[in-house]
Write an enzyme that holds these catalytic residues in place. Structure first.
Site, PDB file in Angstrom:
ATOM      1  N   ARG A  56       0.803  -1.234   0.000  1.00  0.00           N
ATOM      2  CA  ARG A  56       0.000   0.000   0.000  1.00  0.00           C
ATOM      3  C   ARG A  56       0.827   1.272   0.000  1.00  0.00           C
ATOM      4  NH1 ARG A  56      -2.389  -3.256   3.579  1.00  0.00           N
ATOM      5  NH2 ARG A  56      -3.699  -4.724   2.460  1.00  0.00           N
ATOM      6  N   ALA A  92      -2.583 -12.841  11.008  1.00  0.00           N
ATOM      7  CA  ALA A  92      -3.375 -13.381  12.121  1.00  0.00           C
ATOM      8  C   ALA A  92      -3.889 -14.783  11.824  1.00  0.00           C
ATOM      9  CB  ALA A  92      -4.549 -12.451  12.434  1.00  0.00           C
ATOM     10  N   ASP A 108     -13.571 -11.839  11.995  1.00  0.00           N
ATOM     11  CA  ASP A 108     -12.539 -11.166  11.193  1.00  0.00           C
ATOM     12  C   ASP A 108     -12.879  -9.685  11.034  1.00  0.00           C
ATOM     13  OD1 ASP A 108     -10.298 -10.737   9.617  1.00  0.00           O
ATOM     14  OD2 ASP A 108     -11.172 -11.553   7.796  1.00  0.00           O
TER      15      ASP A 108
END
Ligand code: CA
Length: 686
Positions: A134, A195, A317
């Site tokens: 990004r 994660a 999530d």
């Protein structure tokens, strides 16, 4: 020092030939006072407040219709681009796939230099969303980038040569980095992801000059037997149960930061827990701090100051890694210093950024996991009817969020926030046979669970939303027909700029949402656009390349054509044109299906577990990673060498011999041949 760049112009007055040491000489004063040089884009969100707002107004609501393409520069990929470029004194610094950094003349798109950090191609297996990144940070002549395989690098902005490099994640643990660093008071701030793969999230600050580590803030506690790094971790550990550290815990801060130089607070957006079901991760419940939270730390020391948890004990999530914006808002007649976020869980939050106290929250998309936020406790009122167990429940939003990482902007002129929203409900269920796999995807949900009623009729859509954060209400909304649209840019010209999933790049009036201009750019743009000036002329630019997590799942609902990924810049009266996009190719003649249906079905299950994350659900690729229904005879021939032998690992297709054997590979191959025969002659996904 010799000037190795062509002469570039400061946005004001006469051109100055920059010496080496002057190139990208960005410091705290320049970023803090970014409004004094609106022709530049010096930080990810342009300012430390991350507003993605520009004071430029040469292009405005009166003349935006005269916008045309000024230039475009192809990136050598058809994969996703998620980068927000930086623009400093006439030079654009951007990233392509695999972390390659490109310096471009911002007036022409001509490449000045590129730097390839040789990202480990095999690491793609441990990343969610393709070889994306990004963006960069800039500070005193250096550019900083987090590398997918866990490194942080500093590159000389004048020459494109490596200055320093550090490992910021433990070697051979499945961390990945896709987020842009920020530089705050001489410290490079970087987080990480992973994660779902079983890692423990943290943020690290490094000396911008030398790369020496200054502080590290863990977002979730480790094994208490090892001692806690800080009092914050001891506090957080009280909200966990069982042996959570064995699963890593998650909380990975993989994208957003904001910084208030007056308060000297750095705001960290933290990610979801791993595995997703709390019953696995922390049997006995608990809030599981600091999952899915905004955490404020002292920017000098990394010491905890406050936190606000958007999704206590997250099971969906629902990361809070989405963009955070700082602004001063007049609420009930009082000027408040706020931080705003519209995280995945579907609620728009306004917090006091000094204290972390909730000011207001309201859902900005349809939400059924909670009925609202209790203003007394600041906690969601969870809907017991939508709690999933082994039995699947259809929940809104899904794991792609009511809003994900795509830039949200805020215009101080209109007082509105602008964000792309998703309407993508998801059937969640806990896998009763879950077993943790080191270095594997450990989501803990069961994709084979029977779908809940209504799953096949679940709505699917997306919009551009203009939201009033003071009154917590929608002001206008443009239905885009599909989810997963681009980040936004707002400008003082009363403009909101956004790319859509279907390849439209468009400009709307910021106050009313009226469409002012649009152009087909032949690929979905996901990243937030930027605007800048060179020699007094304003440009609006975007890195366009269709990809990311939703796309890797497959394109069965996203009708975009895919041109080469590229950076495009527009200006008033621009008259460059794009080459025609490639036509969609039909599924070619596959080999005959000769295996048994039983073998193919076993292969289909294995495909779902190990292949679909990149190659798409049901073997329909989103187009950025090869669609396996389109395999050539040569690829069919070498299928086992590829899957087990790793012969294409330099392209990112690592060997799966650690989890699959010969008969597994054959079963997957058989299922793919059956799928190709079913879809023979169809164009991709439709
Ligand atoms: Ca996640």
């Amino acid at each position: 020092m010799l000037c190795i760049l062509p002469a570039v112009a400061r946005p004001v007055s006469a051109a100055i030939v920059l010496g080496h040491h002057d190139v990208a000489d960005v410091d705290a004063a320049r970023i803090i006072h970014a409004d004094r040089e609106p022709g530049n884009w010096l930080s990810h969100g342009r300012t430390y407040s991350e507003q993605h707002f520009s004071p430029l107004k040469q292009i405005n609501d009166q003349n935006a219709g005269r916008l045309g393409l000024a230039w475009y520069t192809d990136m050598p990929t058809t994969n996703g681009l998620e980068v927000i470029p930086l623009v400093v004194d006439g030079v654009m610094y951007t990233t392509g796939n695999w972390n390659v950094i490109h310096a471009l003349d911002a007036a022409t798109g001509r490449e000045l230099w590129r730097y390839d950090p040789h990202t480990r191609r095999d690491w793609i297996r441990y990343s969610c969303c393709g070889p994306v990144n990004r963006g960069l940070a800039v500070w005193k002549g250096k550019l900083y980038e987090g590398i997918l395989d866990g490194r942080l690098i500093a590159v000389d902005a004048a020459t494109g040569k490596l200055d320093w490099e550090v490992r910021t994640t433990p070697k051979d643990e499945p961390y990945s980095i896709t987020g842009a660093p920020r530089v705050v008071d001489g410290k490079v701030i970087i987080g990480n992801g992973g994660a779902e793969l079983g890692v423990r999230g943290y943020v690290t600050a490094y000396d911008a000059e030398t790369g020496k580590q200054i502080w590290r803030f863990y977002t979730v506690p480790g094994n208490p037997a090892d001692g806690f790094e800080s009092r914050a971790m001891a506090m957080a550990a009280k909200t966990w149960h069982g042996k959570w550290w064995k699963y890593g815990g998650g909380g990975t801060p993989w994208d957003s930061f904001a910084y208030d130089p007056e308060l000297n607070l750095l705001y960290i957006g933290t990610g979801n827990g791993g595995p997703w079901p709390r019953a696995i991760r922390s049997p006995g419940g608990g809030d599981n701090l600091f999952l899915s939270s905004i955490v404020a730390v002292n920017a000098d020391t990394g010491k905890y100051v406050w936190h606000y948890q958007t999704t206590p004990g997250d099971r969906w999530d629902y990361t809070a890694t989405q963009p955070m914006i700082l602004a001063d808002l007049r609420i009930h007649g009082k000027l408040r210093k706020v931080i705003m976020q519209a995280p995945k869980n579907g609620f728009f939050y306004v917090l006091d950024r000094k204290t972390g106290k909730l000011i207001s929250a309201k859902n900005f998309v349809p939400v059924n996991w909670a009925t609202g936020i209790d203003m007394k406790t600041g906690r969601p009122r969870e809907n017991p009817a939508r709690q999933y167990g082994v039995k699947a429940k259809l929940v809104s939003p899904g794991p792609n969020g009511g809003h994900d990482w795509q830039a949200m902007s805020y215009s101080p002129d209109t007082g509105l926030a602008y964000l792309p929203t998703n309407n993508m409900p998801w059937a969640y269920s806990r896998d009763p046979h879950f077993r943790f796999q080191p270095m594997g995807w450990n989501i803990g949900t069961n994709p084979a669970a029977a779908p809940p009623p209504g799953a096949d009729k679940a709505p699917l859509g997306g919009s551009l939303l203009a939201w009033d954060p003071v009154h917590q209400k929608k002001v206008w909304q443009v239905d885009l027909g599909h989810p997963w649209n681009g980040g936004t840019l707002a400008t003082a010209g009363n403009l909101v700029v956004e790319g859509a999933a279907d390849g439209r790049f468009a400009i709307y009036r910021a106050d009313t949402g009226k469409l002012l201009w649009q152009q087909d750019i032949h690929t979905g743009a996901l990243a937030g656009p930027v605007t800048y000036t060179v020699n007094g002329e304003q440009y609006i630019a975007v890195a366009a390349g269709w990809g990311g997590s939703v796309v890797l799942m497959g394109d069965h609902f996203l009708p975009v054509h895919r041109a080469t990924s590229r950076v495009l810049a527009f200006k008033l009266g621009g008259h460059a044109s794009l080459p025609a996009p490639p036509p969609a190719a039909p599924v070619p003649q596959p080999p005959p299906f000769t295996a048994s249906n039983k073998t193919a079905e076993r292969g289909g299950k294995l495909y779902g577990a190990y292949c679909s994350n990149c190659h798409g659900f049901n073997a329909v690729s989103g187009g950025t990673i090869p669609d396996l229904r389109h395999m050539t005879p040569a690829i069919h021939e070498r299928f086992r060498d590829i899957v087990l032998g790793g012969v294409l690992s330099s392209y990112g297709m690592d060997s799966f011999a650690d989890v699959l054997d010969k008969s597994d590979a054959e079963a997957i191959h058989a299922w793919l041949i059956r799928r190709a025969n079913q879809d023979y002659g169809k164009t991709a996904g439709r």
